[in-house]
Scaffold this motif. Structure first.
Motif, PDB file in Angstrom:
ATOM      1  N   ALA A   4      30.021 -22.585  -8.094  1.00 25.01           N
ATOM      2  CA  ALA A   4      30.260 -22.677  -9.691  1.00 25.01           C
ATOM      3  C   ALA A   4      28.965 -22.164 -10.390  1.00 25.01           C
ATOM      4  N   LEU A   5      27.955 -22.207 -10.165  1.00 26.19           N
ATOM      5  CA  LEU A   5      26.720 -21.748 -10.756  1.00 26.19           C
ATOM      6  C   LEU A   5      26.916 -20.126 -10.754  1.00 26.19           C
ATOM      7  N   TYR A   6      27.186 -19.466  -9.615  1.00 25.33           N
ATOM      8  CA  TYR A   6      27.650 -18.312  -9.883  1.00 25.33           C
ATOM      9  C   TYR A   6      28.786 -17.842 -10.656  1.00 25.33           C
ATOM     10  N   GLY A   7      29.630 -18.526 -10.637  1.00 24.74           N
ATOM     11  CA  GLY A   7      30.532 -18.244 -11.553  1.00 24.74           C
ATOM     12  C   GLY A   7      30.215 -18.246 -13.066  1.00 24.74           C
ATOM     13  N   ALA A   8      29.392 -19.329 -13.340  1.00 25.71           N
ATOM     14  CA  ALA A   8      28.759 -19.499 -14.589  1.00 25.71           C
ATOM     15  C   ALA A   8      28.032 -18.172 -15.013  1.00 25.71           C
ATOM     16  N   ALA A   9      27.029 -17.692 -13.948  1.00 27.44           N
ATOM     17  CA  ALA A   9      26.134 -16.735 -14.267  1.00 27.44           C
ATOM     18  C   ALA A   9      27.067 -15.357 -14.352  1.00 27.44           C
ATOM     19  N   LYS A  10      28.419 -15.108 -13.773  1.00 27.90           N
ATOM     20  CA  LYS A  10      28.853 -14.020 -13.873  1.00 27.90           C
ATOM     21  C   LYS A  10      29.524 -13.929 -15.156  1.00 27.90           C
ATOM     22  N   LYS A  11      29.966 -15.338 -15.805  1.00 28.20           N
ATOM     23  CA  LYS A  11      30.700 -15.172 -17.366  1.00 28.20           C
ATOM     24  C   LYS A  11      29.672 -15.019 -18.014  1.00 28.20           C
ATOM     25  N   LYS A  12      28.573 -15.462 -17.838  1.00 26.77           N
ATOM     26  CA  LYS A  12      27.291 -15.047 -19.119  1.00 26.77           C
ATOM     27  C   LYS A  12      27.151 -13.494 -19.020  1.00 26.77           C
ATOM     28  N   LEU A  13      27.112 -12.854 -18.026  1.00 27.77           N
ATOM     29  CA  LEU A  13      26.643 -11.461 -17.991  1.00 27.77           C
ATOM     30  C   LEU A  13      27.651 -10.683 -18.213  1.00 27.77           C
ATOM     31  N   HIS A  14      29.158 -10.956 -17.880  1.00 33.64           N
ATOM     32  CA  HIS A  14      30.045 -10.110 -18.405  1.00 33.64           C
ATOM     33  C   HIS A  14      29.908  -8.804 -18.232  1.00 33.64           C
ATOM     34  N   ILE A  15      29.528  -8.272 -17.069  1.00 35.24           N
ATOM     35  CA  ILE A  15      29.785  -6.782 -16.906  1.00 35.24           C
ATOM     36  C   ILE A  15      30.512  -6.365 -15.752  1.00 35.24           C
ATOM     37  N   ASN A  16      30.861  -5.055 -16.005  1.00 36.30           N
ATOM     38  CA  ASN A  16      31.899  -4.629 -14.909  1.00 36.30           C
ATOM     39  C   ASN A  16      32.139  -5.020 -13.413  1.00 36.30           C
ATOM     40  N   PRO A  17      32.933  -5.531 -13.042  1.00 34.44           N
ATOM     41  CA  PRO A  17      32.859  -6.118 -11.705  1.00 34.44           C
ATOM     42  C   PRO A  17      32.494  -5.367 -10.556  1.00 34.44           C
ATOM     43  N   PHE A  18      32.705  -3.975 -10.625  1.00 34.45           N
ATOM     44  CA  PHE A  18      32.320  -3.106  -9.537  1.00 34.45           C
ATOM     45  C   PHE A  18      31.110  -2.824  -9.492  1.00 34.45           C
ATOM     46  N   ILE A  19      30.391  -2.868 -10.728  1.00 32.44           N
ATOM     47  CA  ILE A  19      28.938  -2.579 -10.763  1.00 32.44           C
ATOM     48  C   ILE A  19      28.262  -3.926 -10.383  1.00 32.44           C
ATOM     49  N   SER A  20      28.751  -5.051 -11.053  1.00 33.88           N
ATOM     50  CA  SER A  20      28.089  -6.348 -10.533  1.00 33.88           C
ATOM     51  C   SER A  20      28.096  -6.596  -8.916  1.00 33.88           C
ATOM     52  N   ILE A  21      29.010  -6.199  -8.384  1.00 31.57           N
ATOM     53  CA  ILE A  21      29.061  -6.554  -7.053  1.00 31.57           C
ATOM     54  C   ILE A  21      28.024  -5.510  -6.209  1.00 31.57           C
ATOM     55  N   THR A  22      27.882  -4.563  -6.779  1.00 34.07           N
ATOM     56  CA  THR A  22      27.260  -3.573  -6.048  1.00 34.07           C
ATOM     57  C   THR A  22      25.613  -4.035  -6.305  1.00 34.07           C
ATOM     58  N   LEU A  23      25.398  -4.425  -7.499  1.00 37.85           N
ATOM     59  CA  LEU A  23      23.994  -4.898  -7.703  1.00 37.85           C
ATOM     60  C   LEU A  23      23.451  -6.248  -7.064  1.00 37.85           C
ATOM     61  N   GLU A  24      24.657  -7.201  -7.015  1.00 35.62           N
ATOM     62  CA  GLU A  24      24.407  -8.233  -6.333  1.00 35.62           C
ATOM     63  C   GLU A  24      24.039  -7.960  -4.551  1.00 35.62           C
ATOM     64  N   THR A  25      24.628  -7.154  -4.109  1.00 36.44           N
ATOM     65  CA  THR A  25      24.518  -6.805  -2.662  1.00 36.44           C
ATOM     66  C   THR A  25      23.121  -5.892  -2.741  1.00 36.44           C
ATOM     67  N   LEU A  26      22.870  -5.004  -3.566  1.00 36.42           N
ATOM     68  CA  LEU A  26      21.820  -4.385  -3.671  1.00 36.42           C
ATOM     69  C   LEU A  26      20.352  -5.113  -3.628  1.00 36.42           C
ATOM     70  N   LEU A  27      20.441  -6.239  -4.561  1.00 41.21           N
ATOM     71  CA  LEU A  27      19.169  -6.944  -4.771  1.00 41.21           C
ATOM     72  C   LEU A  27      18.862  -7.540  -3.437  1.00 41.21           C
ATOM     73  N   VAL A  28      19.857  -8.099  -2.603  1.00 38.40           N
ATOM     74  CA  VAL A  28      19.251  -8.640  -1.100  1.00 38.40           C
ATOM     75  C   VAL A  28      19.510  -7.680   0.034  1.00 38.40           C
ATOM     76  N   LEU A  29      19.630  -6.467  -0.232  1.00 31.16           N
ATOM     77  CA  LEU A  29      19.793  -5.556   0.919  1.00 31.16           C
ATOM     78  C   LEU A  29      18.586  -5.290   1.529  1.00 31.16           C
ATOM     79  N   PRO A  30      17.420  -5.324   1.130  1.00 23.18           N
ATOM     80  CA  PRO A  30      16.094  -5.466   1.838  1.00 23.18           C
ATOM     81  C   PRO A  30      16.196  -6.378   2.991  1.00 23.18           C
ATOM     82  N   TRP A  31      16.539  -7.662   2.402  1.00 21.32           N
ATOM     83  CA  TRP A  31      16.383  -8.609   3.635  1.00 21.32           C
ATOM     84  C   TRP A  31      17.210  -8.569   4.722  1.00 21.32           C
ATOM     85  N   ALA A  32      18.660  -8.060   4.067  1.00 21.69           N
ATOM     86  CA  ALA A  32      19.643  -7.808   5.177  1.00 21.69           C
ATOM     87  C   ALA A  32      19.394  -6.604   6.229  1.00 21.69           C
TER      88      ALA A  32
END
Length: 298
Positions: free
Chosen positions: A164-192
């Motif tokens: 629910a909080l993720y959905g709210a954050a996405k609603k606030k950001l309102h950026i291109n979904p392709f860009i958003s998903i790429t950035l979301e995974t990129l930010l935690v990529l070093p750990w992975a």
């Protein structure tokens, strides 16, 4: 096609895919949840990076990164969205691979209620009397199921809050979904990458350990993750948060049926009553929303 219809179709397709996703993670049941999570992040990023390159969206990606860096609040929201969806993935994978699909479906029944309330309090979305009635009905059903459990359902609550909080954050950001998903995974990529490499060097990983099927499933996790997330992002950008939240009931319903009838997890008559109550709430909400959309179209 109107923006509303585009968002609704995307959301429905997304929730159907999420509803049957336990079938995929069950195929990796012998692999640790954290290893599955790491590869889910890695291959989701790879898949999205290739997709951005194929669509010629490199400049848009760079401009979005610059915008996020120049606006600390938006940057913080993006980091928050990344951490929230990562936590949600982790909880869900662990639940499915440890025979808690019913508990996970319960969590996603709670989530729409949280999403609706976030829509009201964060985005000042207005609800009709019928929609408020549907929330009360859903709350009664959820309460009954919680009482029957006799304990705090940590899996369910964790899934509901993070998504629910993720959905709210996405609603606030309102950026291109392709860009958003790429950035979301990129930010935690070093750990992975670090975790997957550590498992490999320690001889404890399942990737490249001799099973072509396991390798294929781990790589395929990128596609089964990114595809519904793109659809979800599209829905979040074109739908009110309260409508997006209640569409979510489709996903846990499918998962619940899988948990009960395919994997034979326990399901009591009290839980069945709660399930029926929540579907009643969805029906009331849908009727109200249909009337509102018809009035807007007239």
């Amino acid at each position: 096609m109107t923006e509303y219809k585009k968002g609704l179709l995307a959301a429905l397709a997304c929730y159907i895919l999420w509803g049957v996703l336990p079938l995929y993670w069950k195929l990796l049941e012998g692999t640790g949840a954290y290893e599955i999570l790491a590869h889910r992040i890695i291959w989701s990023f790879v898949f999205m990076a290739l997709l951005l390159a194929a669509l010629g969206m490199g400049s848009l990606f760079r401009n979005t990164v610059k915008d996020l860096c120049s606006h600390p609040l938006k940057g913080a929201l993006m980091v928050s969205a990344s951490l929230l969806i990562t936590a949600n993935w982790c909880i869900f994978i662990w639940a499915v691979t440890h025979d808690h699909i019913v508990d996970s479906s319960f969590g996603y029944y709670i989530n729409p209620l949280v999403s609706v309330l976030l829509g009201v309090f964060l985005f000042h979305e207005k609800l009709s009397k019928l929609k408020w009635a549907s929330i009360v009905i859903a709350f009664l059903g959820i309460t009954g199921m919680s009482i029957e459990l006799g304990r705090l359902p940590l899996i369910s609550v964790g899934l509901a809050l993070t998504f629910a909080l993720y959905g709210a954050a996405k609603k606030k950001l309102h950026i291109n979904p392709f860009i958003s998903i790429t950035l979301e995974t990129l930010l935690v990529l070093p750990w992975a990458l670090g975790y997957a490499l550590w498992l490999y060097t320690a001889g404890e990983g399942h990737f490249l350990a001799g099973s072509a099927m396991t390798d294929g499933l781990l790589i395929g996790a990128g596609i089964v993750t990114a595809a519904p997330l793109v659809l979800f992002s599209t829905g979040a950008n074109h739908l009110p948060l309260n409508v997006l939240g209640f569409c979510q009931y489709l996903s846990p319903s499918l998962s619940l049926l899988l948990g009960i009838f395919l994997y034979h997890e326990p399901f009591s008559t009290v839980q069945l009553a709660g399930f029926a109550t929540i579907w009643t709430a969805l029906l009331v909400f849908s009727i109200s929303d249909f009337r509102e959309q018809r009035r807007k179209g007239s």
